[in-house]
Design a protein around this motif. Structure first.
Motif, PDB file in Angstrom:
ATOM      1  N   LYS A 146      -5.179  10.663  -3.745  1.00 29.59           N
ATOM      2  CA  LYS A 146      -6.616  10.941  -3.927  1.00 29.59           C
ATOM      3  C   LYS A 146      -7.369  10.643  -2.729  1.00 29.59           C
ATOM      4  CE  LYS A 146      -7.825   9.650  -8.754  1.00 29.59           C
ATOM      5  NZ  LYS A 146      -8.552   9.009  -9.516  1.00 29.59           N
ATOM      6  N   LEU A 147      -7.085   9.399  -1.863  1.00 33.28           N
ATOM      7  CA  LEU A 147      -7.901   9.654  -0.517  1.00 33.28           C
ATOM      8  C   LEU A 147      -7.574  10.723   0.333  1.00 33.28           C
ATOM      9  CD1 LEU A 147      -9.519   7.994   1.401  1.00 33.28           C
ATOM     10  CD2 LEU A 147      -7.861   6.604   2.032  1.00 33.28           C
ATOM     11  N   GLU A 148      -6.365  10.954   0.686  1.00 26.78           N
ATOM     12  CA  GLU A 148      -5.892  11.965   1.384  1.00 26.78           C
ATOM     13  C   GLU A 148      -6.428  13.364   0.898  1.00 26.78           C
ATOM     14  OE1 GLU A 148      -4.543  11.413   4.294  1.00 26.78           O
ATOM     15  OE2 GLU A 148      -3.786   9.352   4.072  1.00 26.78           O
ATOM     16  N   VAL A 151      -9.571  13.987  -0.212  1.00 21.70           N
ATOM     17  CA  VAL A 151     -10.846  13.962   0.234  1.00 21.70           C
ATOM     18  C   VAL A 151     -10.820  14.076   1.893  1.00 21.70           C
ATOM     19  CG1 VAL A 151     -11.952  13.052  -1.867  1.00 21.70           C
ATOM     20  CG2 VAL A 151     -11.191  11.653   0.051  1.00 21.70           C
ATOM     21  N   ALA A 181       0.779  -1.299  -0.057  1.00 22.88           N
ATOM     22  CA  ALA A 181       0.021  -0.091  -0.065  1.00 22.88           C
ATOM     23  C   ALA A 181       0.824   1.313   0.098  1.00 22.88           C
ATOM     24  CB  ALA A 181      -0.891   0.013   1.260  1.00 22.88           C
ATOM     25  N   ASP A 182       2.102   1.214   0.807  1.00 24.69           N
ATOM     26  CA  ASP A 182       3.027   2.330   0.634  1.00 24.69           C
ATOM     27  C   ASP A 182       3.419   2.689  -0.540  1.00 24.69           C
ATOM     28  OD1 ASP A 182       2.555   2.378   3.485  1.00 24.69           O
ATOM     29  OD2 ASP A 182       4.620   1.521   3.871  1.00 24.69           O
ATOM     30  N   HIS A 183       3.492   1.973  -1.605  1.00 21.80           N
ATOM     31  CA  HIS A 183       3.944   2.167  -2.746  1.00 21.80           C
ATOM     32  C   HIS A 183       2.770   2.837  -3.697  1.00 21.80           C
ATOM     33  CE1 HIS A 183       7.291  -0.759  -2.198  1.00 21.80           C
ATOM     34  NE2 HIS A 183       7.521   0.214  -1.400  1.00 21.80           N
ATOM     35  N   LEU A 184       1.485   2.924  -3.418  1.00 22.01           N
ATOM     36  CA  LEU A 184       0.390   3.243  -4.032  1.00 22.01           C
ATOM     37  C   LEU A 184       0.090   4.803  -3.900  1.00 22.01           C
ATOM     38  CD1 LEU A 184      -1.727   0.142  -4.014  1.00 22.01           C
ATOM     39  CD2 LEU A 184      -0.315   0.769  -5.920  1.00 22.01           C
ATOM     40  N   VAL A 185       1.328   5.375  -4.082  1.00 23.13           N
ATOM     41  CA  VAL A 185       1.227   6.991  -3.677  1.00 23.13           C
ATOM     42  C   VAL A 185       0.282   7.615  -4.315  1.00 23.13           C
ATOM     43  CG1 VAL A 185       2.634   8.985  -3.573  1.00 23.13           C
ATOM     44  CG2 VAL A 185       3.519   6.806  -3.162  1.00 23.13           C
ATOM     45  N   ASP A 186      -0.021   7.635  -5.569  1.00 22.97           N
ATOM     46  CA  ASP A 186      -0.943   8.300  -6.576  1.00 22.97           C
ATOM     47  C   ASP A 186      -2.406   8.105  -5.951  1.00 22.97           C
ATOM     48  OD1 ASP A 186       0.741   9.608  -7.779  1.00 22.97           O
ATOM     49  OD2 ASP A 186       0.677   8.401  -9.377  1.00 22.97           O
ATOM     50  N   ALA A 187      -2.521   6.706  -5.617  1.00 20.86           N
ATOM     51  CA  ALA A 187      -4.098   6.439  -5.155  1.00 20.86           C
ATOM     52  C   ALA A 187      -4.094   6.932  -3.967  1.00 20.86           C
ATOM     53  CB  ALA A 187      -4.236   4.959  -4.938  1.00 20.86           C
ATOM     54  N   ARG A 188      -3.150   6.954  -3.066  1.00 22.52           N
ATOM     55  CA  ARG A 188      -3.202   7.421  -1.352  1.00 22.52           C
ATOM     56  C   ARG A 188      -3.279   8.825  -1.515  1.00 22.52           C
ATOM     57  NH1 ARG A 188      -1.415   5.225   3.422  1.00 22.52           N
ATOM     58  NH2 ARG A 188      -1.976   6.726   4.926  1.00 22.52           N
TER      59      ARG A 188
END
Lengths: 221, 479
Positions: free
Chosen positions: B28-30, B32, B19-26
């Motif tokens: 998006k969540l951060e 909102v 999960a730590d490597h999915l920075v772009d997805a993170r």
């Protein structure tokens, strides 16, 4: 204060977030007042969702759709059933819907490009299913070629059982359909697969699945 | 025997990306989460000077992803770029980068100093010096750069020791070098290298000294708020109550950014993971901050860059941060008046400098801060630790506060005996930690404390903030 750990003469304070696990439902409940609690759900489940999405839409758009999955989940968290401790069925259900939406968008984009290029081939099937199927067909694995021809209704159930390893109940939660429907769709999907694999000479064993007690073989031949 | 479902399972299996490597997805969540958090917790946006970016949700998915080369070019021409950017807070998606950094910073452990323990910090620095006045009058055209390597040791009481080695001055032109020499300045350090020394009483909590980066005093941040909007407001307005922070960056266009930069550079004691996280969340609320995306430091590390106009002649300041830990990788363009004297002294043969402007061009922490014992400080610096003196501290307890209960200090909080126990645990510099005389007006505790002025000040402050004593008196029997 957080946990104090003494090592090699030096004392370090660990942050609160390093402490014991809470259920997904508790995190979602906490996130109503403290939104940042929701971040831990990402840490727990983003990896699994990403693997699922890579197999459904490909590597390039997968991460973007994982982000969309969590954004959608965060924005609808006040409707989450807090009686369900594990949020994975909910998250994978959202991801499955987004995968379908993605292929619909791809179909519209493909249609626009086709019209713009004025190279209309009337015989060409450009439906969402066809584009999605083309994606599966492009995979190296023979099973993917069979999945490309499976009816959409059965595909979601098959992939949720085989990917995250969901039970009937969990698939029912994810897709918002009755458990009986899950059972019958899985059964018919497997039957279609067997026929397709048998036809292509790839299928090695026609015996019905028996190693998963939670999965009924009702309806299998 | 393989079933058709096994084949589907094989197809669906594969390596799981952390999960730590999915920075772009993170991000998006951060974004909102940030958008939802900010309006509910920000006390008064008008006071904070925020025309906050919630109106900019259309930029939600905008990402700043610069290559290292592009980032370097952007940094080089930042003065131009910054003229083009609106002077408002970060767009939500870019603020989410800081929100993510804050989340990761909150997971990191922080060193806690015990008795006779020091926080060791190592840095490489590059300074730009411009001498403006010599003893013979105003001068110009002396611009020079110099590299320095420094190690700083800081304790919990505000004592700081340093070891700093300057390189040879480098000039932009032969004319600059000639001007430099013509007023009697040296092009090599006039002091033996490394320069060792200590300062006592630079504790930001009760001293008025400025924060001298890299070679200066430690700031204790244990009293600062961990609520990001409140912290942001105090840093912008310079009302933290810690002089070393509040006086830093005065005159800058965006002093809050300068102060955050100073706190990230340190040395700082009393920080918690929650405080380190609050720093980055506060930065996301600051006006005038811009995200630069991936940025490479002078020592080759890659992190996320953030910049703000300093308002000084030096242009814009910048920090580069490791998004996975919140650790500072580099700070650029810090104007420090306190270092000006230092450089003037070490490069002038006869202290001919009466005015100069010194900017830290860049500063890279070269190792994580670590906890060491007093023996790790070089003897040259150690010898200059301020001589301890002995003081007799008399504290009278409030009338309603008992000395002890049940005969066990560990089970009796809010008693004078427990307070003595805590003081002894923290300071350990008291000859008679449990001396006590009962009195109807309130129990009398007498401590014989040996330590530096800063340590004594911290000891007395601890007594006063306990809320258990009515008065504290300090006497020096040797004076």
């Amino acid at each position: 204060l957080g946990t104090v750990i003494e090592a090699a003469g030096n004392i370090w304070v660990m942050s609160e977030s390093a402490e014991g696990p809470e259920s997904d439902a508790k995190l979602i409940e906490a996130s109503i007042d403290t939104p940042e609690s929701f971040s831990l759900l990402f840490t727990r489940h983003a990896g699994g969702l990403h693997r699922y999405m890579v197999k459904r839409v490909g590597r390039a758009p997968a991460e973007d759709l994982v982000g969309d999955t969590f954004v959608t989940a965060f924005q609808s968290r006040d409707r989450y059933d807090l009686g369900i401790a594990d949020a994975r069925p909910w998250l994978f259900g959202i991801a499955t819907n987004l995968a379908r939406h993605y292929w619909r968008s791809e179909e519209r984009r493909f249609e626009r490009e086709r019209v713009a290029a004025a190279t209309v081939n009337k015989a060409e099937d450009v439906s969402e299913t066809a584009i999605s199927n083309a994606f599966f067909h492009d995979q190296a694995e023979p099973i993917a070629h069979a999945l490309a021809q499976i009816d959409d209704l059965y595909l979601d159930v098959l992939l949720l059982v085989a990917g995250p390893g969901f039970s009937y109940d969990e698939v029912a939660l994810a897709l918002g359909i009755p458990v009986g429907t899950v059972r019958s769709r899985l059964s018919r999907g497997r039957q279609q697969l067997r026929e397709l694999l048998g036809r292509s000479g790839q299928y090695l064993d026609a015996a019905p699945e028996t190693e998963r007690p939670s999965i009924s073989t009702e309806g299998s031949p | 025997m393989i079933s058709e479902l096994d084949l589907v399972r094989d197809y669906m299996s594969g390596e799981e990306v952390q999960a730590d490597h999915l920075v772009d997805a993170r991000f998006k969540l951060e974004a909102v989460i940030l958008a939802e958090e900010t309006p509910s917790v920000a006390p008064d946006k008008a006071t904070l000077g925020l025309g906050l970016s919630l109106r900019r949700r259309r930029l939600l998915t905008r990402r700043v992803r610069l290559s290292a080369v592009a980032a370097a070019a952007l940094a080089a021409s930042s003065a131009l770029i910054l003229q083009l950017l609106p002077a408002s807070t970060l767009p939500v998606a870019e603020a989410a980068q800081l929100r993510l950094i804050a989340t990761n910073a909150a997971k990191q452990s922080v060193p806690v100093l015990g008795r006779n323990q020091w926080l060791e910090t190592k840095q490489e620095e590059s300074y730009s010096i411009d001498v403006t006045h010599s003893s013979s009058g105003p001068i110009s055209g002396t611009e020079a750069n110099v590299m320095a390597t420094s190690t700083t040791w800081s304790d919990n009481y505000g004592d700081t020791c340093f070891s700093v080695a300057f390189g040879t001055l480098r000039f932009a032109s032969a004319e600059s070098a000639a001007t430099w020499r013509s007023v009697g300045l040296s092009v090599t350090p006039t002091e033996q290298q490394p320069i060792l020394g200590c300062d006592g009483g630079l504790s930001g909590a009760n001293q008025s000294n400025g924060l001298a980066l890299g070679v200066g005093g430690v700031v204790n941040v244990s009293k600062l708020p961990t609520n990001a909007p409140i912290l942001a407001g105090e840093l912008i307005a310079g009302t933290t109550g810690v002089p070393g922070i509040d006086q830093f960056g005065e005159g800058s266009k965006y002093p809050g950014f300068q102060r955050i930069m100073a706190l990230l550079v340190g040395p700082v004691t009393g920080a918690t993971p929650a405080f380190n996280a609050a720093l980055y969340k506060a930065l996301a609320l600051f006006p005038g901050v811009h995200a630069l995306g991936e940025t490479t430091t002078h020592t080759g590390s890659i992190g996320l860059g953030f910049t703000a106009v300093a308002g000084y002649p030096g242009g814009s300041s910048m920090i580069v941060v490791d998004p996975n830990t919140g650790a500072l990788l580099e700070a650029q363009s810090i104007v420090q008046e306190s270092t000006a004297d230092l450089l003037g002294v070490y490069f002038s043969a006869h202290e001919v400098v009466t005015g100069s402007a010194v900017t830290t061009r860049w500063l890279d922490p070269t190792e994580s801060s670590s906890v060491v014992n007093t023996g790790s400080i070089p003897s040259g610096a150690h010898a200059s630790i301020p001589n301890p003196s002995t003081a007799v501290v008399t504290a009278i307890g409030k009338p309603n506060v008992p000395y002890g209960r049940l005969g066990s200090v560990l089970n009796s909080p809010n008693t004078l005996e427990y307070l003595q126990y805590q003081l002894q645990e923290r300071f350990g510099r008291v000859d008679n930690p449990y001396a006590y005389t009962a009195s109807p007006r309130g129990g009398i505790m007498t401590f014989t404390f040996t330590g530096s002025r800063a340590q004594l000040a911290a000891f007395v402050a601890e007594l006063r903030t306990s809320n258990l004593v009515a008065s504290v008196t300090v006497n020096y029997p040797d004076k």
